[in-house]
Scaffold this active site. Structure first.
Site, PDB file in Angstrom:
ATOM      1  N   THR A 121       7.402   4.263  -6.835  1.00  0.00           N
ATOM      2  CA  THR A 121       5.810   4.818  -7.039  1.00  0.00           C
ATOM      3  C   THR A 121       5.783   5.830  -6.064  1.00  0.00           C
ATOM      4  O   THR A 121       6.393   5.974  -4.973  1.00  0.00           O
ATOM      5  CB  THR A 121       5.025   3.567  -6.421  1.00  0.00           C
ATOM      6  OG1 THR A 121       3.680   3.984  -6.251  1.00  0.00           O
ATOM      7  CG2 THR A 121       5.600   2.759  -5.192  1.00  0.00           C
ATOM      8  N   ASP A 122       4.652   6.636  -6.348  1.00  0.00           N
ATOM      9  CA  ASP A 122       4.447   7.935  -5.188  1.00  0.00           C
ATOM     10  C   ASP A 122       4.030   7.360  -3.974  1.00  0.00           C
ATOM     11  O   ASP A 122       3.879   7.942  -3.075  1.00  0.00           O
ATOM     12  CB  ASP A 122       3.424   8.710  -6.086  1.00  0.00           C
ATOM     13  CG  ASP A 122       2.079   7.982  -6.134  1.00  0.00           C
ATOM     14  OD1 ASP A 122       1.765   6.912  -5.955  1.00  0.00           O
ATOM     15  OD2 ASP A 122       1.180   8.927  -6.626  1.00  0.00           O
ATOM     16  N   GLU A 123       3.672   6.018  -3.917  1.00  0.00           N
ATOM     17  CA  GLU A 123       2.892   5.358  -2.850  1.00  0.00           C
ATOM     18  C   GLU A 123       4.235   5.371  -1.516  1.00  0.00           C
ATOM     19  O   GLU A 123       3.755   5.125  -0.426  1.00  0.00           O
ATOM     20  CB  GLU A 123       2.608   3.942  -2.912  1.00  0.00           C
ATOM     21  CG  GLU A 123       1.137   3.962  -3.733  1.00  0.00           C
ATOM     22  CD  GLU A 123       0.237   2.963  -3.773  1.00  0.00           C
ATOM     23  OE1 GLU A 123       0.379   2.065  -2.752  1.00  0.00           O
ATOM     24  OE2 GLU A 123      -0.442   2.661  -4.719  1.00  0.00           O
ATOM     25  N   TYR A 145       2.967  -3.443   0.066  1.00  0.00           N
ATOM     26  CA  TYR A 145       3.458  -3.300  -1.390  1.00  0.00           C
ATOM     27  C   TYR A 145       4.387  -1.863  -1.314  1.00  0.00           C
ATOM     28  O   TYR A 145       5.488  -1.831  -1.627  1.00  0.00           O
ATOM     29  CB  TYR A 145       2.181  -2.993  -2.333  1.00  0.00           C
ATOM     30  CG  TYR A 145       2.689  -2.173  -3.508  1.00  0.00           C
ATOM     31  CD1 TYR A 145       3.566  -2.567  -4.531  1.00  0.00           C
ATOM     32  CD2 TYR A 145       2.160  -0.783  -3.582  1.00  0.00           C
ATOM     33  CE1 TYR A 145       3.921  -2.045  -5.483  1.00  0.00           C
ATOM     34  CE2 TYR A 145       2.676  -0.209  -4.791  1.00  0.00           C
ATOM     35  CZ  TYR A 145       3.715  -0.606  -5.819  1.00  0.00           C
ATOM     36  OH  TYR A 145       3.806  -0.031  -6.802  1.00  0.00           O
ATOM     37  N   LYS A 149       8.390  -1.488  -2.186  1.00  0.00           N
ATOM     38  CA  LYS A 149       8.977  -0.523  -3.045  1.00  0.00           C
ATOM     39  C   LYS A 149       9.893   0.327  -2.292  1.00  0.00           C
ATOM     40  O   LYS A 149      10.928   0.804  -2.838  1.00  0.00           O
ATOM     41  CB  LYS A 149       7.783   0.110  -3.726  1.00  0.00           C
ATOM     42  CG  LYS A 149       6.827  -0.744  -4.611  1.00  0.00           C
ATOM     43  CD  LYS A 149       7.683  -1.376  -5.704  1.00  0.00           C
ATOM     44  CE  LYS A 149       8.107  -0.320  -7.112  1.00  0.00           C
ATOM     45  NZ  LYS A 149       8.558  -1.012  -7.916  1.00  0.00           N
TER      46      LYS A 149
HETATM   47  P1  NAD Z   1       2.366  -5.154 -13.603  1.00  0.00           P
HETATM   48  O1  NAD Z   1       2.029  -6.188 -12.311  1.00  0.00           O
HETATM   49  O2  NAD Z   1       1.446  -4.996 -14.665  1.00  0.00           O
HETATM   50  O3  NAD Z   1       3.684  -6.054 -14.348  1.00  0.00           O
HETATM   51  C1  NAD Z   1       4.683  -6.606 -13.497  1.00  0.00           C
HETATM   52  C2  NAD Z   1       5.672  -7.462 -14.334  1.00  0.00           C
HETATM   53  O4  NAD Z   1       6.753  -7.811 -13.685  1.00  0.00           O
HETATM   54  C3  NAD Z   1       4.862  -8.604 -14.802  1.00  0.00           C
HETATM   55  O5  NAD Z   1       5.337  -8.681 -16.180  1.00  0.00           O
HETATM   56  C4  NAD Z   1       5.457  -9.692 -13.902  1.00  0.00           C
HETATM   57  O6  NAD Z   1       5.572 -10.949 -14.455  1.00  0.00           O
HETATM   58  C5  NAD Z   1       6.957  -9.150 -13.679  1.00  0.00           C
HETATM   59  N1  NAD Z   1       7.414  -9.743 -12.600  1.00  0.00           N
HETATM   60  C6  NAD Z   1       6.899  -9.867 -11.166  1.00  0.00           C
HETATM   61  N2  NAD Z   1       7.843 -10.322 -10.523  1.00  0.00           N
HETATM   62  C7  NAD Z   1       9.006 -10.700 -11.109  1.00  0.00           C
HETATM   63  C8  NAD Z   1      10.127 -11.238 -10.848  1.00  0.00           C
HETATM   64  N3  NAD Z   1      10.569 -11.649  -9.641  1.00  0.00           N
HETATM   65  N4  NAD Z   1      11.279 -11.215 -11.774  1.00  0.00           N
HETATM   66  C9  NAD Z   1      10.845 -11.094 -12.848  1.00  0.00           C
HETATM   67  N5  NAD Z   1       9.620 -10.299 -13.586  1.00  0.00           N
HETATM   68  C10 NAD Z   1       8.976 -10.204 -12.367  1.00  0.00           C
HETATM   69  O7  NAD Z   1       2.883  -3.911 -12.931  1.00  0.00           O
HETATM   70  P2  NAD Z   1       2.762  -2.448 -13.660  1.00  0.00           P
HETATM   71  O8  NAD Z   1       1.593  -1.742 -13.239  1.00  0.00           O
HETATM   72  O9  NAD Z   1       3.207  -2.352 -14.957  1.00  0.00           O
HETATM   73  O10 NAD Z   1       4.099  -1.635 -12.773  1.00  0.00           O
HETATM   74  C11 NAD Z   1       5.354  -1.796 -13.288  1.00  0.00           C
HETATM   75  C12 NAD Z   1       6.397  -1.164 -12.390  1.00  0.00           C
HETATM   76  O11 NAD Z   1       5.711   0.407 -12.194  1.00  0.00           O
HETATM   77  C13 NAD Z   1       6.411  -1.580 -10.830  1.00  0.00           C
HETATM   78  O12 NAD Z   1       7.482  -1.716 -10.445  1.00  0.00           O
HETATM   79  C14 NAD Z   1       5.522  -0.727 -10.014  1.00  0.00           C
HETATM   80  O13 NAD Z   1       5.684  -0.656  -8.595  1.00  0.00           O
HETATM   81  C15 NAD Z   1       5.618   0.588 -10.753  1.00  0.00           C
HETATM   82  N6  NAD Z   1       4.442   1.571 -10.696  1.00  0.00           N
HETATM   83  C16 NAD Z   1       3.325   1.308 -11.282  1.00  0.00           C
HETATM   84  C17 NAD Z   1       2.104   2.301 -11.129  1.00  0.00           C
HETATM   85  C18 NAD Z   1       0.830   1.945 -11.569  1.00  0.00           C
HETATM   86  O14 NAD Z   1       0.038   2.817 -11.570  1.00  0.00           O
HETATM   87  N7  NAD Z   1       0.559   0.762 -12.243  1.00  0.00           N
HETATM   88  C19 NAD Z   1       2.559   3.439 -10.580  1.00  0.00           C
HETATM   89  C20 NAD Z   1       3.960   3.885 -10.314  1.00  0.00           C
HETATM   90  C21 NAD Z   1       4.751   2.817 -10.227  1.00  0.00           C
HETATM   91  O1  DAU Z   2       0.004   5.259  -6.924  1.00  0.00           O
HETATM   92  C1  DAU Z   2       0.751   4.624  -7.789  1.00  0.00           C
HETATM   93  C2  DAU Z   2       0.345   3.249  -7.494  1.00  0.00           C
HETATM   94  O2  DAU Z   2      -0.837   3.049  -7.961  1.00  0.00           O
HETATM   95  C3  DAU Z   2       1.109   1.977  -8.057  1.00  0.00           C
HETATM   96  O3  DAU Z   2       2.319   2.019  -7.159  1.00  0.00           O
HETATM   97  C4  DAU Z   2       0.525   0.722  -7.940  1.00  0.00           C
HETATM   98  O4  DAU Z   2       1.174  -0.282  -8.321  1.00  0.00           O
HETATM   99  C5  DAU Z   2      -0.844   0.836  -8.300  1.00  0.00           C
HETATM  100  O5  DAU Z   2      -1.409  -0.568  -8.194  1.00  0.00           O
HETATM  101  C6  DAU Z   2      -1.553   1.708  -7.866  1.00  0.00           C
HETATM  102  O6  DAU Z   2      -1.743   1.634  -6.604  1.00  0.00           O
HETATM  103  P1  DAU Z   2      -3.353   1.927  -5.853  1.00  0.00           P
HETATM  104  O7  DAU Z   2      -3.525   1.168  -4.749  1.00  0.00           O
HETATM  105  O8  DAU Z   2      -3.667   3.514  -5.771  1.00  0.00           O
HETATM  106  O9  DAU Z   2      -4.287   1.623  -7.133  1.00  0.00           O
HETATM  107  P2  DAU Z   2      -5.848   0.752  -7.390  1.00  0.00           P
HETATM  108  O10 DAU Z   2      -5.944   0.936  -8.782  1.00  0.00           O
HETATM  109  O11 DAU Z   2      -5.654  -0.537  -6.859  1.00  0.00           O
HETATM  110  O12 DAU Z   2      -6.827   1.517  -6.637  1.00  0.00           O
HETATM  111  C7  DAU Z   2      -6.998   2.800  -6.824  1.00  0.00           C
HETATM  112  C8  DAU Z   2      -8.016   3.567  -5.791  1.00  0.00           C
HETATM  113  O13 DAU Z   2      -9.099   3.033  -6.032  1.00  0.00           O
HETATM  114  C9  DAU Z   2      -7.594   3.366  -4.526  1.00  0.00           C
HETATM  115  O14 DAU Z   2      -7.928   4.354  -3.586  1.00  0.00           O
HETATM  116  C10 DAU Z   2      -8.263   2.167  -4.028  1.00  0.00           C
HETATM  117  C11 DAU Z   2      -9.417   2.051  -4.760  1.00  0.00           C
HETATM  118  N1  DAU Z   2     -10.144   0.890  -5.205  1.00  0.00           N
HETATM  119  C12 DAU Z   2      -9.450   0.006  -5.885  1.00  0.00           C
HETATM  120  C13 DAU Z   2     -10.104  -1.060  -6.293  1.00  0.00           C
HETATM  121  C14 DAU Z   2      -9.143  -2.323  -7.130  1.00  0.00           C
HETATM  122  C15 DAU Z   2     -11.537   0.619  -4.973  1.00  0.00           C
HETATM  123  O15 DAU Z   2     -12.403   1.587  -4.625  1.00  0.00           O
HETATM  124  N2  DAU Z   2     -12.154  -0.442  -5.453  1.00  0.00           N
HETATM  125  C16 DAU Z   2     -11.508  -1.376  -5.881  1.00  0.00           C
HETATM  126  O16 DAU Z   2     -12.108  -2.565  -6.415  1.00  0.00           O
END
Ligand code: NAD
Ligand code: DAU
Length: 330
Positions: A121-123, A145, A149
């Site tokens: 992730t970019d985070e 988190y 990562k």
């Molecule tokens: P998500 O939370 O929707 O899904 C996570 C999945 O992993 C689920 O199916 C869960 O059951 C499975 N899981 C969790 N713990 C596990 C374990 N110990 N063993 C096996 N399976 C397990 O997540 P997402 O949003 O689809 O993100 C997927 C990946 O992409 C993550 O690694 C996250 O860090 C990364 N990512 C997410 C975002 C975003 O904006 N959502 C952005 C950048 C990177």
């Molecule tokens: O940047 C990549 C990341 O993006 C991934 O690695 C993470 O898995 C994914 O959850 C996401 O993280 P963020 O914290 O950026 O996403 P989130 O959707 O939780 O929040 C986006 C922005 O919105 C953040 O600035 C927090 C704000 N927010 C979020 C929630 C849930 C609110 O203001 N209110 C809310 O209720």
């Protein structure tokens, strides 16, 4: 090509499983089915000849060793992925994102797997006031988190340098689209707005995220997996920056609601102000995002409007306890 995809029942993982099968790959999907894992997300491919599901934890060395047999590459999506949950309780983030990643790396090394793709992730870079992060910039994570990562990323690089494991890391920006668990900003606000519920904006809502549509993110991972250089990191950013308040207003407009639903609540602890990625390296391999933000957010709102059967059971289950804990006292 045979892939072990972990976390393939989650949001991005399930889209990647679909993409991989459509490209002719065989897929073993290993998922623990945590609160975020939903078999419905892959129901349309569950009977495909090239697809097999393994219900297991990536931190379970025995299960992973069995699943990894005969695979050409591992693509690791499995993670605890929500920042707010990591602030409530970081424990599972360490177990999965750090320990689980190490277990997968060891299994890959022992079995001689040809390529390991770590979906990160970019985070991990932390917040950036101006400009955009490049892959060579130091990491500086803010939340439990992003620190978990970052721990996973460092192990991947160590397994490459020490053991010569062929590994690449992708660092994606904020992803949105169908099947995203409604704890994240866009699906939470869309489903709340559809129900006429308040939209809890953290602090002043002027935090900026770089948004990418889920299929563009998956194409980026596919490109890094097939064309990336071993030991390298690839940023996968949509290049569409927008403050949370603007996203909120768009969602209100697309759901036909007005600003009376907006509620400013206490800010997230350690809240990163802005993320931005330089994607020159991945673009040099031929990748670029295909969907415009305007088109993709409209299609996404439409998807949630038409799929109440997907999100209503989620929002009435365990989720309610989380929601109370997260938003009740704010
Ligand atoms: P998500 O939370 O929707 O899904 C996570 C999945 O992993 C689920 O199916 C869960 O059951 C499975 N899981 C969790 N713990 C596990 C374990 N110990 N063993 C096996 N399976 C397990 O997540 P997402 O949003 O689809 O993100 C997927 C990946 O992409 C993550 O690694 C996250 O860090 C990364 N990512 C997410 C975002 C975003 O904006 N959502 C952005 C950048 C990177
Ligand atoms: O940047 C990549 C990341 O993006 C991934 O690695 C993470 O898995 C994914 O959850 C996401 O993280 P963020 O914290 O950026 O996403 P989130 O959707 O939780 O929040 C986006 C922005 O919105 C953040 O600035 C927090 C704000 N927010 C979020 C929630 C849930 C609110 O203001 N209110 C809310 O209720």
């Amino acid at each position: 090509m045979k892939l072990l995809v972990t976390g393939g029942c989650g949001f991005i993982g399930s889209a990647f499983v679909r993409l991989a099968l459509s490209r002719g790959a065989e897929v073993v999907n290993l998922d623990k089915l945590t609160y975020a894992g939903n078999p419905e997300n892959v129901a349309d491919v569950a009977d495909d000849e090239g697809y097999r599901f393994v219900h297991a934890d990536i931190a379970d060395a025995e299960a992973v060793a069995a699943a990894v047999k005969g695979v050409d590459a591992i693509v690791n999506f499995a993670a605890e992925s929500h920042v707010d949950r990591s602030i409530l309780d970081p424990t599972e983030f360490i177990n999965t994102d750090v320990v689980g990643t190490a277990v997968l790396l060891e299994a890959a090394r022992t079995a001689g797997v040809g390529r390991f793709v770590q979906v990160s992730t970019d985070e991990v870079y932390g917040s950036i006031p101006h400009g955009a992060f490049r892959e060579t910039d130091p990491i500086s994570p803010s939340s439990p988190y992003s620190a978990s990562k970052a721990g996973g990323d460092l192990q991947v690089l160590a397994w490459h340098r020490t053991f010569g494991l062929d590994a690449v890391i992708t660092r994606g920006s904020n992803t949105f689209g169908p099947r995203q668990y409604p704890e994240k900003l866009i699906p939470l606000f869309v489903t709340n707005a559809l129900d006429g519920l308040q939209l809890p904006v953290y602090g002043d809502g002027m935090q900026v995220r770089d948004w990418i549509y889920v299929d563009d993110h998956c194409e980026g991972i596919w490109t890094a997996m097939t064309l990336g250089e071993a030991g390298e990191v690839y940023n996968v950013g949509g290049g569409h920056e927008e403050p949370n308040m603007e996203i909120t207003r768009r969602i209100l407009a697309l759901t036909g609601r007005d600003e009376s639903l907006i509620r400013h609540v206490a800010d997230r602890l350690g809240h990163d102000r802005r993320y931005a990625l330089d994607t020159t390296r991945l673009r040099s391999l031929g990748w670029e995002p295909q969907r415009s933000f305007d088109e993709a957010i409209a299609a996404t709102v439409e998807w949630y409007r038409d799929r109440r059967a997907w999100w209503e059971p989620i929002k009435s289950g365990e989720y309610r306890r989380y929601y109370e804990e997260q938003y009740g006292a704010r």
